[in-house]
Design a protein around this motif. Structure first.
Motif, PDB file in Angstrom:
ATOM      1  N   SER A 131       1.212   4.166  -2.992  1.00  0.00           N
ATOM      2  CA  SER A 131       0.747   5.433  -2.773  1.00  0.00           C
ATOM      3  C   SER A 131       1.731   6.446  -3.247  1.00  0.00           C
ATOM      4  O   SER A 131       1.250   7.480  -3.552  1.00  0.00           O
ATOM      5  CB  SER A 131       0.641   5.503  -1.157  1.00  0.00           C
ATOM      6  N   GLU A 138      -8.476   6.861  -5.279  1.00  0.00           N
ATOM      7  CA  GLU A 138      -8.755   6.373  -4.101  1.00  0.00           C
ATOM      8  C   GLU A 138      -9.388   4.881  -3.948  1.00  0.00           C
ATOM      9  O   GLU A 138      -9.032   4.482  -3.077  1.00  0.00           O
ATOM     10  CB  GLU A 138      -9.741   7.253  -3.382  1.00  0.00           C
ATOM     11  N   VAL A 196       0.840  -1.195  -0.126  1.00  0.00           N
ATOM     12  CA  VAL A 196      -0.085   0.006   0.123  1.00  0.00           C
ATOM     13  C   VAL A 196       0.745   1.047  -0.299  1.00  0.00           C
ATOM     14  O   VAL A 196       0.713   2.125  -0.631  1.00  0.00           O
ATOM     15  CB  VAL A 196      -0.966   0.009   1.213  1.00  0.00           C
ATOM     16  N   ASN A 251       0.347   8.283  -6.378  1.00  0.00           N
ATOM     17  CA  ASN A 251      -0.907   9.072  -6.120  1.00  0.00           C
ATOM     18  C   ASN A 251      -2.114   8.097  -6.924  1.00  0.00           C
ATOM     19  O   ASN A 251      -2.661   8.705  -8.118  1.00  0.00           O
ATOM     20  CB  ASN A 251      -0.715  10.187  -6.812  1.00  0.00           C
ATOM     21  N   LEU A 270      -3.129   8.297   4.613  1.00  0.00           N
ATOM     22  CA  LEU A 270      -3.129   8.383   3.168  1.00  0.00           C
ATOM     23  C   LEU A 270      -4.488   9.314   2.845  1.00  0.00           C
ATOM     24  O   LEU A 270      -4.932   9.392   1.674  1.00  0.00           O
ATOM     25  CB  LEU A 270      -3.273   7.060   2.440  1.00  0.00           C
ATOM     26  N   THR A 326      -6.462   2.523  -3.934  1.00  0.00           N
ATOM     27  CA  THR A 326      -5.834   2.095  -2.396  1.00  0.00           C
ATOM     28  C   THR A 326      -6.767   1.363  -1.629  1.00  0.00           C
ATOM     29  O   THR A 326      -6.676   0.722  -0.853  1.00  0.00           O
ATOM     30  CB  THR A 326      -5.539   3.754  -1.987  1.00  0.00           C
TER      31      THR A 326
END
Length: 387
Positions: free
Chosen positions: A309, A315, A305, A312, A338, A318
């Protein structure tokens, strides 16, 4: 016998008669003129003394002249300020070492190299390399100088003579930097000549890897500086064409470990923003839990993760990988860090922790989707809050 005074009186009264014997006078003047002409003609020194005798005289004269040697610090200072300087006056071994140490102390690379080159010309190889081996800074500067000149055999001599055998593998990288070209044969010959000087099995393995990579690149008309860089380039090109066979074959050929291979895969897919392939490649369904997914990788879920991250991702991507972490506290920590608000809100709602939800509401932007989601949860009368 006449006295001295009579002699001078008599002499002072004597006169020359320029009118007598004109022929003789003319002859004398001619002779004088001829003599003056001869004096203006330069004589060759070898008409007076042989070259062999002249060398003996000059050598003996040179040995008796005391040479004035400026302090090493003064000469280095003049070099630093681009003033005139002379290194030839430093003839003794001790003076040369003082000059080298003064150059190292001032730390100017150009000055250090100038002094090192002077020493290389005026000391025998044994003394030269012995003194360099005692000064690591000097070895480093001289090595960089030889690298810039592409004097790789001299660089190999330097490493071997100064005991830096482990650096020999750097020469293989230098020889291979322009591959594919004729350097590959030169590199293989260098390996045959110097492989015994590489003491560790790790070094030998790395050299064999370089040679194998060169053969692979020549065969496939590729050009990368390392195995990992070549893997990255293969991933990009193969996945752009919707293929991946060469990537897997490359992994097997160069025995790339799973962690390194999967990290490269993950990084390349993120850079390509191929989020669907990323999810499909690295997650799988857990049949016992509906909508639950597990990470399909040797990389720990938390580290995975953190890795994605840095690129970018959206959402939802992630969220998918956060759901692969079994430890709820780690999920909450990463989600907060995050700013994956949906997971944080759902966690506090599931825990019926109104206080924590209110505190988190202060951290989100007012009137943002996260803010409205929190507000909606707080207003939900079906939730029985614990606090």
């Amino acid at each position: 016998m006449a006295s001295n005074e009579d002699f001078w009186n008599e002499s002072s009264s004597s006169k020359f008669d320029f009118g007598d014997d004109e022929e003789d006078s003319s002859y004398t003047q001619g002779d004088c003129f001829a003599a003056n002409v001869q004096e203006n003609i330069p004589l060759q020194i070898d008409s007076i003394i042989s070259n062999k005798c002249l060398k003996i005289i000059l050598d003996e004269t040179d040995s008796t002249v005391e040479h004035v040697v400026a302090p090493a610090e003064e000469t280095i200072r003049r070099m630093f300020h681009a003033e005139n300087f002379m290194l030839n006056t430093y003839r003794s071994f001790e003076n040369k070492l003082q000059l080298l140490d003064a150059a190292i102390d001032i730390g100017d690379g150009n000055i250090i190299i100038t002094v090192i080159l002077f020493l290389s010309k005026t000391l025998n190889n044994n003394k030269f390399f012995t003194q360099l081996s005692r000064r690591k800074v000097a070895v480093r500067h001289y090595a960089n100088y030889l690298i810039e000149k592409n004097s790789l055999q001299e660089l190999a001599d330097l490493y071997m003579a100064t005991g830096h055998i482990s650096y020999m593998k750097d020469i293989y990288c230098l020889l291979s930097k322009d591959i594919p070209n004729q350097n590959v044969q030169k590199l293989k010959q260098f390996n045959r000549d110097h492989s015994r000087e590489l003491h560790t099995s790790e070094d030998k393995t790395e050299i064999q890897e370089i040679l194998a990579l060169l053969d692979f690149q020549i065969k496939h008309k590729l050009n990368s500086k390392s195995v990992i860089e070549q893997l990255i380039n293969l991933c990009r090109s193969e996945w752009s064409r919707g293929n991946g066979d060469d990537v897997n074959n490359f992994k097997k050929l160069f025995k790339i470990d799973d962690f390194q291979f999967e990290w490269v895969e993950m990084s390349v897919l993120c850079k390509m923003q191929n989020w669907e392939k990323l999810i499909a490649t690295f997650t799988k369904s857990v049949w016992v839990i509906k909508k639950k997914r597990a990470l399909k990788s040797v990389i720990r879920p938390e580290l995975f993760v953190v890795g994605i991250s840095r690129h970018n991702p959206p959402e939802y991507v992630t969220e998918q990988f956060l759901s692969c972490i079994s430890d709820a506290s780690k999920v909450l920590y990463l989600a907060e860090k995050l700013k994956i608000h949906k997971i944080v809100v759902n966690y506090h709602v599931e825990q019926k922790d109104k206080t924590s939800l209110l505190k988190y509401m202060e951290r989100v932007e007012p009137s943002s989707p996260a803010w409205f989601a929190i507000q909606s949860s707080l207003n939900n009368t079906d939730i029985k809050w614990k606090n």
